[in-house]
Design a protein around this motif. Structure first.
Motif, PDB file in Angstrom:
ATOM      1  N   ALA A   1      50.674  33.371  38.125  1.00 16.22           N
ATOM      2  CA  ALA A   1      49.563  32.931  37.107  1.00 16.22           C
ATOM      3  C   ALA A   1      49.342  31.589  37.092  1.00 16.22           C
ATOM      4  CB  ALA A   1      49.977  33.604  35.829  1.00 16.22           C
ATOM      5  N   PHE A   2      50.570  30.959  37.109  1.00 15.67           N
ATOM      6  CA  PHE A   2      50.406  29.328  37.026  1.00 15.67           C
ATOM      7  C   PHE A   2      49.444  28.947  38.408  1.00 15.67           C
ATOM      8  CE2 PHE A   2      51.735  25.084  38.601  1.00 15.67           C
ATOM      9  CZ  PHE A   2      51.927  24.475  37.574  1.00 15.67           C
ATOM     10  N   GLU A   3      49.754  29.630  39.611  1.00 15.72           N
ATOM     11  CA  GLU A   3      48.951  29.085  40.661  1.00 15.72           C
ATOM     12  C   GLU A   3      47.448  29.493  40.598  1.00 15.72           C
ATOM     13  OE1 GLU A   3      50.754  31.000  44.121  1.00 15.72           O
ATOM     14  OE2 GLU A   3      52.533  29.813  44.227  1.00 15.72           O
ATOM     15  N   ARG A   4      47.258  30.654  39.948  1.00 14.79           N
ATOM     16  CA  ARG A   4      45.724  30.803  39.911  1.00 14.79           C
ATOM     17  C   ARG A   4      45.106  29.885  38.839  1.00 14.79           C
ATOM     18  NH1 ARG A   4      45.930  37.538  38.372  1.00 14.79           N
ATOM     19  NH2 ARG A   4      46.071  38.346  40.691  1.00 14.79           N
ATOM     20  N   PHE A   5      45.672  29.554  37.851  1.00 15.64           N
ATOM     21  CA  PHE A   5      45.258  28.525  36.989  1.00 15.64           C
ATOM     22  C   PHE A   5      45.124  27.345  37.496  1.00 15.64           C
ATOM     23  CE2 PHE A   5      45.487  25.523  33.601  1.00 15.64           C
ATOM     24  CZ  PHE A   5      44.651  26.000  32.812  1.00 15.64           C
TER      25      PHE A   5
ATOM     26  N   ALA B   1      40.884  20.445  34.868  1.00 18.17           N
ATOM     27  CA  ALA B   1      40.421  19.104  34.310  1.00 18.17           C
ATOM     28  C   ALA B   1      40.275  19.373  32.575  1.00 18.17           C
ATOM     29  CB  ALA B   1      38.934  18.863  34.877  1.00 18.17           C
ATOM     30  N   SER B   2      40.208  20.415  32.188  1.00 16.98           N
ATOM     31  CA  SER B   2      40.002  20.565  30.575  1.00 16.98           C
ATOM     32  C   SER B   2      41.335  20.210  29.985  1.00 16.98           C
ATOM     33  CB  SER B   2      39.470  21.846  30.344  1.00 16.98           C
ATOM     34  OG  SER B   2      38.116  22.170  30.843  1.00 16.98           O
ATOM     35  N   VAL B   3      42.432  20.753  30.598  1.00 15.91           N
ATOM     36  CA  VAL B   3      43.947  20.141  30.242  1.00 15.91           C
ATOM     37  C   VAL B   3      44.104  18.983  30.268  1.00 15.91           C
ATOM     38  CG1 VAL B   3      46.169  20.545  30.612  1.00 15.91           C
ATOM     39  CG2 VAL B   3      44.612  22.456  31.113  1.00 15.91           C
ATOM     40  N   ILE B   4      43.451  18.302  31.056  1.00 13.33           N
ATOM     41  CA  ILE B   4      43.769  16.676  31.326  1.00 13.33           C
ATOM     42  C   ILE B   4      42.781  16.162  30.072  1.00 13.33           C
ATOM     43  CG2 ILE B   4      43.443  14.638  32.474  1.00 13.33           C
ATOM     44  CD1 ILE B   4      43.875  16.372  35.087  1.00 13.33           C
TER      45      ILE B   4
ATOM     46  N   ILE C   1      47.678  35.226  24.229  1.00  8.53           N
ATOM     47  CA  ILE C   1      47.453  33.496  24.736  1.00  8.53           C
ATOM     48  C   ILE C   1      46.009  33.340  24.848  1.00  8.53           C
ATOM     49  CG2 ILE C   1      47.718  31.946  26.537  1.00  8.53           C
ATOM     50  CD1 ILE C   1      50.466  33.096  27.302  1.00  8.53           C
ATOM     51  N   VAL C   2      45.181  34.313  25.661  1.00  5.12           N
ATOM     52  CA  VAL C   2      43.624  34.071  25.585  1.00  5.12           C
ATOM     53  C   VAL C   2      42.895  33.832  24.212  1.00  5.12           C
ATOM     54  CG1 VAL C   2      41.690  34.909  26.421  1.00  5.12           C
ATOM     55  CG2 VAL C   2      43.562  34.998  27.907  1.00  5.12           C
ATOM     56  N   ASN C   3      43.359  34.784  23.488  1.00 10.64           N
ATOM     57  CA  ASN C   3      42.700  34.851  21.915  1.00 10.64           C
ATOM     58  C   ASN C   3      43.371  33.610  21.105  1.00 10.64           C
ATOM     59  OD1 ASN C   3      41.275  37.392  21.097  1.00 10.64           O
ATOM     60  ND2 ASN C   3      42.635  38.030  22.630  1.00 10.64           N
ATOM     61  N   ALA C   4      44.411  33.268  21.371  1.00  8.88           N
ATOM     62  CA  ALA C   4      45.094  32.218  20.752  1.00  8.88           C
ATOM     63  C   ALA C   4      44.283  30.731  21.027  1.00  8.88           C
ATOM     64  CB  ALA C   4      46.662  31.870  20.962  1.00  8.88           C
TER      65      ALA C   4
ATOM     66  N   GLY D   1      40.274  29.981  31.871  1.00  7.52           N
ATOM     67  CA  GLY D   1      41.219  29.794  33.006  1.00  7.52           C
ATOM     68  C   GLY D   1      42.620  30.840  32.820  1.00  7.52           C
ATOM     69  N   LEU D   2      42.828  30.821  31.728  1.00  4.11           N
ATOM     70  CA  LEU D   2      44.220  31.535  31.368  1.00  4.11           C
ATOM     71  C   LEU D   2      43.930  33.163  31.428  1.00  4.11           C
ATOM     72  CD1 LEU D   2      45.535  29.736  28.261  1.00  4.11           C
ATOM     73  CD2 LEU D   2      46.602  29.902  30.476  1.00  4.11           C
ATOM     74  N   ARG D   3      42.684  33.348  30.854  1.00  2.76           N
ATOM     75  CA  ARG D   3      42.389  34.956  31.132  1.00  2.76           C
ATOM     76  C   ARG D   3      42.096  35.166  32.480  1.00  2.76           C
ATOM     77  NH1 ARG D   3      36.377  35.291  29.645  1.00  2.76           N
ATOM     78  NH2 ARG D   3      36.112  34.477  31.575  1.00  2.76           N
TER      79      ARG D   3
END
Length: 287
Positions: free
Chosen positions: A11-15, A23-26, A204-207, A275-277
């Motif tokens: 999941a981390f690699e996909r994200f 970029a949004s996380v940054i 997580i996605v809904n959160a 991205g998480l979804r």
């Protein structure tokens, strides 16, 4: 022999392959750091008025000028971001707790308990959120951050509850759940060991999407005068103060920064949610 990757690593690699989400996380991290370390970025108070600088244009020491009460716009932008993000995050956590608990009970036990919870959820969903919120806020003597968060959480849990319930209903008859029941595992252990881990993706996605929604709700409620009261600074309050045509035309520094802050923050959170979804979806076929 090559060691297989865990679902978390996959999941981390996909994200990380989703450049927009990364970029949004940054960008979101920079926004959070700016509001946390606001005292290091400005020495002005967000609530102190200077009647000699009412609607004063940008100047040295006041890069974004002053509002209609003589308060520094930059300090209100930074400190207001704290409140807006705190409201969004706190409301998301409270909604998450209520939704997961009630959804777990309804989906796992079913029967009359499921019926009661779902009928209450349907009743809340039938009533428009804005009507409930405005009614509750209008009869309260004073709206605080805690009461505002409670209003959002109490009126927003049904959607998440329905998602959790649906996930649990599909898991309840699986062989590994029946096997756990057969060996005498408690309901609490089954829910936390088997059900919640399998529902962590939707949670997580809904959160993330809920937090974006609640930031918009806080801004909208404050904009129409039913949110966090003055002189507490929020992004919505800053927009509310800039409603006059005169300020809209002559003082863009009073309303453009908070508007952009809301837009960028919500956009980043939505991109992270997308991205998480994709990362948590086992059926995702990302190239």
């Amino acid at each position: 022999m090559k060691k297989s990757k865990s679902p978390t690593q996959i999941a981390f690699e996909r994200f990380m392959k989703n450049k927009l989400a990364v970029a949004s996380v940054i960008i979101l991290f920079l926004i959070v750091m700016a509001v946390i370390f606001a005292p290091l970025l400005t020495d002005q108070s967000p609530t102190k008025s200077d009647l000699l600088r009412v609607e004063h244009p940008p100047s040295e020491g006041h890069p974004l000028g002053n509002d209609g009460s003589g308060r520094d716009n930059l300090s209100r932008l930074l400190y207001g971001g704290r409140i807006s993000l705190i409201v969004g995050f706190s409301a998301m956590v409270c909604t998450l707790v209520i939704g997961v608990v009630l959804g777990s009970i309804a989906g796992y036990y079913g029967g009359i308990v499921d019926t009661i919870i779902m009928r209450i959820a349907d009743l809340i969903l039938m009533l428009p959120f804005i009507v409930i919120a405005l009614t509750v806020v209008s009869i309260m003597p004073k709206v605080t951050i805690g009461s505002f968060v409670a209003i959002i959480a109490i009126t927003s849990w049904p959607n998440l509850t329905r998602v959790i319930r649906g996930t649990y209903l599909s898991l309840r008859e699986q062989e590994f759940v029946q096997g756990a029941k057969a060996i005498g595992a408690s309901d609490f252990r089954i829910i936390f060991k088997y059900f919640i881990p399998n529902a962590i993706g939707p949670i997580i996605v809904n959160a993330s999407l809920m937090m974006a929604t609640y930031i918009i709700i806080e801004s909208a409620m404050s904009f129409i005068g039913f949110g966090i009261p003055q002189p507490t600074a929020t992004w919505g309050n800053m927009l509310s103060e800039a409603q006059s045509i005169r300020i809209l035309r002559n003082s863009p520094e009073a309303w453009v920064p908070p508007g952009l802050a809301i837009f960028i923050t919500v956009l980043c959170i939505n991109f992270i949610g997308d991205g998480l979804r994709d990362a948590l979806d086992p059926k995702s076929n990302r190239r």
